[in-house]
Motif scaffolding. Sequence first.
Motif, PDB file in Angstrom:
ATOM      1  N   ASP A 111       0.832  -1.207   0.000  1.00 60.52           N
ATOM      2  CA  ASP A 111       0.000   0.000   0.000  1.00 60.52           C
ATOM      3  C   ASP A 111       0.866   1.256   0.000  1.00 60.52           C
ATOM      4  O   ASP A 111       0.562   2.233  -0.701  1.00 60.52           O
ATOM      5  N   MET A 112       1.929   1.242   0.788  1.00 63.17           N
ATOM      6  CA  MET A 112       2.825   2.396   0.854  1.00 63.17           C
ATOM      7  C   MET A 112       3.496   2.637  -0.494  1.00 63.17           C
ATOM      8  O   MET A 112       3.568   3.777  -0.970  1.00 63.17           O
ATOM      9  N   THR A 113       3.974   1.562  -1.121  1.00 62.14           N
ATOM     10  CA  THR A 113       4.639   1.689  -2.412  1.00 62.14           C
ATOM     11  C   THR A 113       3.686   2.238  -3.466  1.00 62.14           C
ATOM     12  O   THR A 113       4.047   3.113  -4.263  1.00 62.14           O
ATOM     13  N   ALA A 114       2.434   1.752  -3.464  1.00 60.64           N
ATOM     14  CA  ALA A 114       1.441   2.239  -4.414  1.00 60.64           C
ATOM     15  C   ALA A 114       1.102   3.702  -4.148  1.00 60.64           C
ATOM     16  O   ALA A 114       0.943   4.499  -5.086  1.00 60.64           O
ATOM     17  N   PHE A 115       1.004   4.076  -2.884  1.00 53.72           N
ATOM     18  CA  PHE A 115       0.702   5.461  -2.515  1.00 53.72           C
ATOM     19  C   PHE A 115       1.794   6.397  -3.020  1.00 53.72           C
ATOM     20  O   PHE A 115       1.515   7.449  -3.607  1.00 53.72           O
ATOM     21  N   LEU A 116       3.044   6.011  -2.814  1.00 61.44           N
ATOM     22  CA  LEU A 116       4.156   6.858  -3.259  1.00 61.44           C
ATOM     23  C   LEU A 116       4.248   6.891  -4.781  1.00 61.44           C
ATOM     24  O   LEU A 116       4.565   7.932  -5.369  1.00 61.44           O
ATOM     25  N   SER A 117       3.950   5.759  -5.421  1.00 60.74           N
ATOM     26  CA  SER A 117       4.016   5.704  -6.882  1.00 60.74           C
ATOM     27  C   SER A 117       2.962   6.594  -7.528  1.00 60.74           C
ATOM     28  O   SER A 117       3.140   7.058  -8.657  1.00 60.74           O
ATOM     29  N   SER A 118       1.869   6.823  -6.826  1.00 64.86           N
ATOM     30  CA  SER A 118       0.794   7.649  -7.371  1.00 64.86           C
ATOM     31  C   SER A 118       1.038   9.141  -7.151  1.00 64.86           C
ATOM     32  O   SER A 118       0.197   9.961  -7.536  1.00 64.86           O
ATOM     33  N   SER A 119       2.162   9.497  -6.541  1.00 70.01           N
ATOM     34  CA  SER A 119       2.461  10.897  -6.240  1.00 70.01           C
ATOM     35  C   SER A 119       2.746  11.672  -7.519  1.00 70.01           C
ATOM     36  O   SER A 119       3.280  11.134  -8.491  1.00 70.01           O
ATOM     37  N   VAL A 123       5.944  11.661   2.218  1.00 72.01           N
ATOM     38  CA  VAL A 123       6.466  10.495   2.923  1.00 72.01           C
ATOM     39  C   VAL A 123       5.928  10.430   4.353  1.00 72.01           C
ATOM     40  O   VAL A 123       5.767   9.336   4.917  1.00 72.01           O
ATOM     41  N   CYS A 124       5.643  11.582   4.946  1.00 73.24           N
ATOM     42  CA  CYS A 124       4.998  11.568   6.265  1.00 73.24           C
ATOM     43  C   CYS A 124       3.614  10.943   6.174  1.00 73.24           C
ATOM     44  O   CYS A 124       3.219  10.129   7.029  1.00 73.24           O
ATOM     45  N   ASP A 125       2.867  11.293   5.130  1.00 70.21           N
ATOM     46  CA  ASP A 125       1.546  10.700   4.934  1.00 70.21           C
ATOM     47  C   ASP A 125       1.660   9.205   4.647  1.00 70.21           C
ATOM     48  O   ASP A 125       0.805   8.416   5.064  1.00 70.21           O
ATOM     49  N   ALA A 126       2.701   8.804   3.933  1.00 66.86           N
ATOM     50  CA  ALA A 126       2.911   7.377   3.666  1.00 66.86           C
ATOM     51  C   ALA A 126       3.167   6.621   4.964  1.00 66.86           C
ATOM     52  O   ALA A 126       2.682   5.500   5.144  1.00 66.86           O
ATOM     53  N   ALA A 127       3.919   7.216   5.874  1.00 64.16           N
ATOM     54  CA  ALA A 127       4.205   6.567   7.155  1.00 64.16           C
ATOM     55  C   ALA A 127       2.933   6.370   7.970  1.00 64.16           C
ATOM     56  O   ALA A 127       2.823   5.410   8.756  1.00 64.16           O
ATOM     57  N   ARG A 128       1.963   7.247   7.786  1.00 64.27           N
ATOM     58  CA  ARG A 128       0.702   7.111   8.518  1.00 64.27           C
ATOM     59  C   ARG A 128      -0.063   5.852   8.120  1.00 64.27           C
ATOM     60  O   ARG A 128      -0.944   5.391   8.860  1.00 64.27           O
TER      61      ARG A 128
END
Length: 224
Positions: free
Chosen positions: A58-66, A76-81
């Motif tokens: 989920d984190m990888t997909a979230f960052l990839s959609s940035s 990255v703070c939001d990804a850590a959440r």
Amino acid sequence: MRDALVAAAFQLFLERGYEQTTIDDIVALAGVGRRSFFRYFPSKEDVVFPDHERCLADMTAFLSSSGDEHEPVRRVCDAARLVLRMYNENPTFSVQRYRLTKKVPGLRAYELSVVWRYERALADYLRGRFAGRQDGTLHADVIAAAVVAAHNNALRSWLRSDGKRDAGAEVDHALGYVQSAFGQPAAPPVIAEQGPEDVVVVVSRRGTPLWRVVQEIETALDHG
């Protein structure tokens, strides 16, 4: 089946201890065969951390959609959440795992390897955003390490309270420190000539970091 195996494993870990519990014990209590266990978990250690692979994906997909519009440190703070959200889905289980991991050195080492993978995911994203900058890689790695350290400091504080403290507030405070240290300040809002009906009211918790208040105001204005 997956949840049943996790439940059986932790029941035995709490009753007998981690080292004294075998995979055969777990599958016997769950009423399944060994093949079923290995279909879901490569090892006994993995049953202690059943959701980390999903969370990392989920984190990888979230960052990839940035996109370029996302401020990288805030992103990255939001990804850590996302990691906090995983722990907060089942506080009782998270507290039990925390106590177990403290007692078993092998599990602590396994957990550290998982944390390292989260940090690498954050650093890889930041390296892409800071490519071409002087010391871009160094900057990315330092920020990623800071985000993980801040998040884990707040997470452990919550776990030590047996899940009774406000996990979201703890993590927001810790990540707000990283944001204020490394993030770009929000651009000052452009004040347009407005009529009396153009009023935006934002309600925030006392002690909310300033950067988060600004983010809420920007979101409200964008959707006004």
